[in-house]
Design a protein around this motif. Structure first.
Motif, PDB file in Angstrom:
ATOM      1  N   ALA A  49       0.835  -1.193   0.000  1.00 38.45           N
ATOM      2  CA  ALA A  49       0.000   0.000   0.000  1.00 38.45           C
ATOM      3  C   ALA A  49       0.873   1.247   0.000  1.00 38.45           C
ATOM      4  CB  ALA A  49      -0.914  -0.002   1.207  1.00 38.45           C
ATOM      5  N   ALA A  50       1.959   1.171   0.795  1.00 37.77           N
ATOM      6  CA  ALA A  50       2.805   2.346   0.944  1.00 37.77           C
ATOM      7  C   ALA A  50       3.551   2.658  -0.346  1.00 37.77           C
ATOM      8  CB  ALA A  50       3.807   2.135   2.070  1.00 37.77           C
ATOM      9  N   ARG A  51       3.825   1.638  -1.165  1.00 39.82           N
ATOM     10  CA  ARG A  51       4.693   1.849  -2.306  1.00 39.82           C
ATOM     11  C   ARG A  51       3.982   1.930  -3.648  1.00 39.82           C
ATOM     12  NH1 ARG A  51      10.077   1.984  -1.715  1.00 39.82           N
ATOM     13  NH2 ARG A  51      10.543   2.461   0.433  1.00 39.82           N
ATOM     14  N   THR A  52       2.665   1.806  -3.650  1.00 38.87           N
ATOM     15  CA  THR A  52       1.984   1.881  -4.927  1.00 38.87           C
ATOM     16  C   THR A  52       2.108   3.301  -5.469  1.00 38.87           C
ATOM     17  OG1 THR A  52       0.455   0.221  -4.183  1.00 38.87           O
ATOM     18  CG2 THR A  52      -0.185   1.470  -6.111  1.00 38.87           C
ATOM     19  N   ASP A  56       6.045 -10.801  -4.179  1.00 41.07           N
ATOM     20  CA  ASP A  56       5.468 -10.114  -5.339  1.00 41.07           C
ATOM     21  C   ASP A  56       6.286  -8.881  -5.688  1.00 41.07           C
ATOM     22  OD1 ASP A  56       3.446 -11.944  -5.595  1.00 41.07           O
ATOM     23  OD2 ASP A  56       2.118 -10.876  -4.210  1.00 41.07           O
ATOM     24  N   GLY A  57       6.674  -8.143  -4.644  1.00 39.43           N
ATOM     25  CA  GLY A  57       7.488  -6.955  -4.858  1.00 39.43           C
ATOM     26  C   GLY A  57       8.800  -7.298  -5.537  1.00 39.43           C
ATOM     27  N   VAL A  58       9.469  -8.334  -5.020  1.00 41.95           N
ATOM     28  CA  VAL A  58      10.776  -8.718  -5.573  1.00 41.95           C
ATOM     29  C   VAL A  58      10.634  -9.130  -7.038  1.00 41.95           C
ATOM     30  CG1 VAL A  58      12.740 -10.276  -5.359  1.00 41.95           C
ATOM     31  CG2 VAL A  58      11.602  -9.449  -3.313  1.00 41.95           C
ATOM     32  N   HIS A  59       9.606  -9.940  -7.311  1.00 42.36           N
ATOM     33  CA  HIS A  59       9.403 -10.384  -8.694  1.00 42.36           C
ATOM     34  C   HIS A  59       9.219  -9.192  -9.630  1.00 42.36           C
ATOM     35  CE1 HIS A  59       7.904 -14.553  -7.210  1.00 42.36           C
ATOM     36  NE2 HIS A  59       9.184 -14.369  -7.048  1.00 42.36           N
ATOM     37  N   GLN A  60       8.396  -8.244  -9.188  1.00 47.46           N
ATOM     38  CA  GLN A  60       8.150  -7.071 -10.026  1.00 47.46           C
ATOM     39  C   GLN A  60       9.436  -6.299 -10.258  1.00 47.46           C
ATOM     40  OE1 GLN A  60       4.789  -4.522  -8.937  1.00 47.46           O
ATOM     41  NE2 GLN A  60       3.911  -6.259  -7.861  1.00 47.46           N
ATOM     42  N   CYS A  61      10.234  -6.168  -9.202  1.00 46.15           N
ATOM     43  CA  CYS A  61      11.490  -5.411  -9.319  1.00 46.15           C
ATOM     44  C   CYS A  61      12.463  -6.085 -10.282  1.00 46.15           C
ATOM     45  CB  CYS A  61      12.164  -5.292  -7.952  1.00 46.15           C
ATOM     46  SG  CYS A  61      11.311  -4.185  -6.822  1.00 46.15           S
ATOM     47  N   VAL A  62      12.745  -7.356 -10.020  1.00 52.11           N
ATOM     48  CA  VAL A  62      13.762  -8.046 -10.822  1.00 52.11           C
ATOM     49  C   VAL A  62      13.302  -8.157 -12.265  1.00 52.11           C
ATOM     50  CG1 VAL A  62      15.184 -10.115 -11.054  1.00 52.11           C
ATOM     51  CG2 VAL A  62      14.600  -9.275  -8.782  1.00 52.11           C
ATOM     52  N   ALA A  63      11.996  -8.380 -12.451  1.00 55.62           N
ATOM     53  CA  ALA A  63      11.477  -8.514 -13.817  1.00 55.62           C
ATOM     54  C   ALA A  63      11.599  -7.217 -14.596  1.00 55.62           C
ATOM     55  CB  ALA A  63      10.028  -8.999 -13.792  1.00 55.62           C
ATOM     56  N   GLN A  64      11.772  -6.064 -13.908  1.00 57.36           N
ATOM     57  CA  GLN A  64      12.010  -4.830 -14.661  1.00 57.36           C
ATOM     58  C   GLN A  64      13.484  -4.437 -14.626  1.00 57.36           C
ATOM     59  OE1 GLN A  64      10.432  -1.120 -12.888  1.00 57.36           O
ATOM     60  NE2 GLN A  64       9.543  -2.391 -11.275  1.00 57.36           N
ATOM     61  N   GLY A  65      14.322  -5.397 -14.259  1.00 56.88           N
ATOM     62  CA  GLY A  65      15.761  -5.169 -14.385  1.00 56.88           C
ATOM     63  C   GLY A  65      16.403  -4.491 -13.187  1.00 56.88           C
ATOM     64  N   LEU A  66      15.696  -4.378 -12.065  1.00 61.36           N
ATOM     65  CA  LEU A  66      16.284  -3.771 -10.869  1.00 61.36           C
ATOM     66  C   LEU A  66      17.005  -4.840 -10.059  1.00 61.36           C
ATOM     67  CD1 LEU A  66      13.184  -1.609  -9.845  1.00 61.36           C
ATOM     68  CD2 LEU A  66      15.291  -0.776 -10.897  1.00 61.36           C
ATOM     69  N   SER A  67      18.074  -4.435  -9.371  1.00 62.01           N
ATOM     70  CA  SER A  67      18.830  -5.391  -8.555  1.00 62.01           C
ATOM     71  C   SER A  67      18.240  -5.440  -7.154  1.00 62.01           C
ATOM     72  CB  SER A  67      20.299  -4.972  -8.474  1.00 62.01           C
ATOM     73  OG  SER A  67      20.854  -4.959  -9.754  1.00 62.01           O
ATOM     74  N   ASP A 115       7.512  -2.294  -4.954  1.00 61.31           N
ATOM     75  CA  ASP A 115       7.503  -2.679  -6.375  1.00 61.31           C
ATOM     76  C   ASP A 115       8.631  -2.003  -7.157  1.00 61.31           C
ATOM     77  OD1 ASP A 115       6.713  -0.074  -6.609  1.00 61.31           O
ATOM     78  OD2 ASP A 115       4.695  -0.491  -7.337  1.00 61.31           O
ATOM     79  N   GLY A 116       9.514  -1.297  -6.444  1.00 59.74           N
ATOM     80  CA  GLY A 116      10.683  -0.715  -7.110  1.00 59.74           C
ATOM     81  C   GLY A 116      10.448   0.674  -7.679  1.00 59.74           C
TER      82      GLY A 116
END
Lengths: 399, 216
Positions: free
Chosen positions: B10-13, B66-77, B43-44
């Motif tokens: 909620a905080a990061r959307t 879910d957050g990690v998946h979203q981050c890594v899938a957009q190329g964030l470390s 979510d990065g």
């Protein structure tokens, strides 16, 4: 190979295996971790896609214990589709329209690279147990020679699961300047006591088969099929998970209404395992199984490169590794559990390395890395795209 | 999903286009081209913003899968992990900034986390919700029950926020720990930046504070 005994069901291996092959270690033999020397030796490999002009788009895939270099081709013995078609191919996360993909059969293997079933030039007979014991480091040393032979200074990425992941780690630690990105999947920086124990069960099963003949079965015209099948059955259980086995088979009976009060395969799970064992022996060499499991047992990056501390293995000249890492584990994998990947992540954090780590939720166990796991595939795609951007790889392959 | 995951999600959307207002304030404090660790990066959104707009070398830690998946899938470390377990591995001064946004109050040991952050980062950026905000004080005074507000929308028995503090409390802790507040922004309900960290008015009118910290 000596004349096979017609009574033994020797697999009908094609006379020449498809794919590429190179002889390495010609000028000087390759020195192995054991101190022995190997060379000249053969490495069988496959490539997919096109190497770009500045040779910067190469991805090396490292295969697992019983894998091979037929990533996308039908297996020459079983006819089954390539083992990583889910992840690799045109438009796939490891996109062969974009990257130049290389995969080689490990030395000690049995699909064309020099291993115990190949002929020892010194004796004119199959190596058998005369083949030197090899390590993950030796496998990677041979791959490095292959990559140099292909004229590639730095691989864009090295990727692999399980034993393949061990090779990825080995690459990153032994040749950090030759690896831009590393993706070790469902693996560990050292083989655990439990995993060594499972391997020992497999090896003992092979060696207890009289047809193993002290390792000389090729000369004797026999094949330790029963032993190798049992080894595979035991190992196969470790690749799955209790929930997955239960979901797939439960206590269901195999083509019968009630138990037979005997030792036939009453249960579907027994029948399934027997099938796994029988089909495996058609395509795999028993001595190779001994050698490769041993290589995994010996793997311990912290001991070999870090003086017992894993983070030291990722440090060079006082600096953290320049390699960008993405680790993935699977929640139901009890062979290479998430804790093993996390230990690597902690070691990489300790040198402030660039690292991503994802645990994928699935009940499919260790084998998940070979299966259709969309979340896993998205992560690999995203990581590679991010790295390609940093590496300055353009989207369209350079002709 | 655990309440903490919920909280962070909620905080990061990202709100509307761009990133949430308070993340923008955090981003303002980051020098271009620096090395940044975003703790609880969700979510990065902030990491992506920082790397796009400021060319930072960004890393993240996130608890929710879910957050990690979203981050890594957009190329964030980004690594999947728990700040309290996984921060301590980093060497001193590994980052120019270690960012912790709206999460300090959910830590088991906020003081230890602050200590670690200011060790592994040359600077830390921390944003905290202010429990001394007048609406919260009023709710407690008038209803006699634990406050539930728009931004802190949990009942007492489900909240992941186990270590609330006021802005004053936070300032006292930093003084106690020998941490210097190099810069601070106290933000009111409408996102206006008001007051000064040490003023009683800020502690009353500020809904949250964003602090740039450095160990002396």
């Amino acid at each position: 190979m000596s004349a096979p005994n017609p009574a033994a069901a020797v697999p009908a291996e094609p006379a020449t295996l498809p794919g590429l092959r190179v002889t390495l270690g010609v000028d000087r033999p390759m020195r192995l971790d054991s101190g022995a020397e190997l060379g000249p030796f053969e490495v069988a490999y496959q490539t997919y896609g096109t190497l770009n002009a500045d040779r910067s788009n190469a991805i090396l895939i490292c295969h697992a214990l019983t894998g091979d270099h037929y990533v996308l081709d039908p297996h020459p013995v079983t006819g089954k589709p390539g083992w990583w078609e889910m992840l690799v191919g045109p438009g796939k996360p490891v996109d062969t329209d974009r990257y130049f993909v290389i995969c080689s059969n490990v030395i000690g293997g049995c699909m064309g690279s020099t291993g115990p079933k190949e002929t020892d030039p010194a004796t004119g007979k199959p190596y058998g147990l005369g083949f030197p014991v090899i390590t993950i480091g030796d496998m990677v040393r041979a791959q490095k020679l292959l990559v140099e032979h292909l004229g590639i200074d730095q691989l864009f990425c090295v990727i692999g699961g399980s034993m393949g992941g061990m090779q990825v780690l080995q690459w990153a630690v032994a040749y950090p300047e030759s690896v831009f990105a590393a993706v070790p999947i469902a693996t560990a920086a050292r083989h655990s006591a439990q995993n060594i124990a499972f391997h020992e069960v497999g090896r003992q099963a092979i060696m207890a088969d009289p047809d193993w003949a002290g390792g000389n079965y090729l000369l004797e015209g026999t094949r330790p099929h029963r032993g190798l099948a049992v080894a595979r059955m035991a190992a196969h259980i470790t690749y799955l998970s209790e929930p997955a086995l239960h979901r797939k088979f439960g206590r269901n009976l195999q083509n019968r209404q009630s138990v037979t009060y005997g030792f036939d395969a009453d249960f579907q799970v027994e029948s399934y395992l027997r099938h796994q064992g029988i089909t495996f022996v058609e395509r795999f060499d028993a001595n190779s199984y001994l050698y490769i499991t041993r290589a995994m047992d010996y793997f311990d990056l912290a001991a070999d490169y870090g003086g017992g501390t894993l983070s030291n293995a990722f440090r060079k000249d006082g600096k953290g590794t320049p390699v960008r890492f993405c680790l993935a584990s699977f929640s139901s994998d009890w062979l290479f559990p998430t804790s093993e990947s996390r230990a690597i992540v902690h070691a990489l954090n300790a040198v402030a390395a660039n690292v991503s780590f994802v645990e994928i939720r699935t009940d499919k166990g260790h084998d998940s890395f070979l299966l259709d796991e969309p979340e896993f595939h998205q992560v690999i795609r995203g990581f590679l795209e991010g790295c390609a951007e940093h590496r300055g790889l353009t989207r369209a392959p350079t002709p | 999903m655990s309440p903490l995951d919920d909280n962070q999600a909620a905080a990061r959307t990202a709100s509307g286009n761009g990133i949430r207002h308070d993340l923008k304030l955090v981003a303002e404090m980051v020098e271009p081209g620096s090395r940044v660790l975003d703790v609880g990066c969700g979510d990065g959104a902030l990491l992506a913003y920082l790397s796009r707009r400021k060319g930072v070398d960004g890393r993240g830690i996130e608890l929710s899968m879910d957050g990690v998946h979203q981050c890594v899938a957009q190329g964030l470390s980004v690594i999947q992990g728990d700040a309290e377990a996984d921060l301590k591995d980093y060497p001193a001064g590994a980052f120019d900034y270690v960012i912790l946004s709206q999460t300090l109050q959910a830590m088991r040991e906020p003081r230890t986390v602050l200590e670690t952050m200011t060790r592994i980062g040359r600077r830390a950026i921390v944003s905290v919700p202010n429990f001394g905000y007048w609406r919260i004080r009023l709710q407690l005074l008038l209803s006699g029950r634990m406050p539930v507000t728009e931004t802190l929308g949990y009942q007492w028995w489900e909240t992941p926020n186990i270590h609330f503090c006021t802005i004053k409390d936070f300032v006292v802790l930093t003084e106690d720990m020998g941490i210097r507040i190099e810069r601070c922004m106290i933000v009111d309900r409408k996102g206006r930046v008001t007051g000064h960290a040490h003023s009683g008015l800020a502690n009353l009118l500020g809904e949250q504070g964003v602090f740039l910290l450095r160990r002396d």
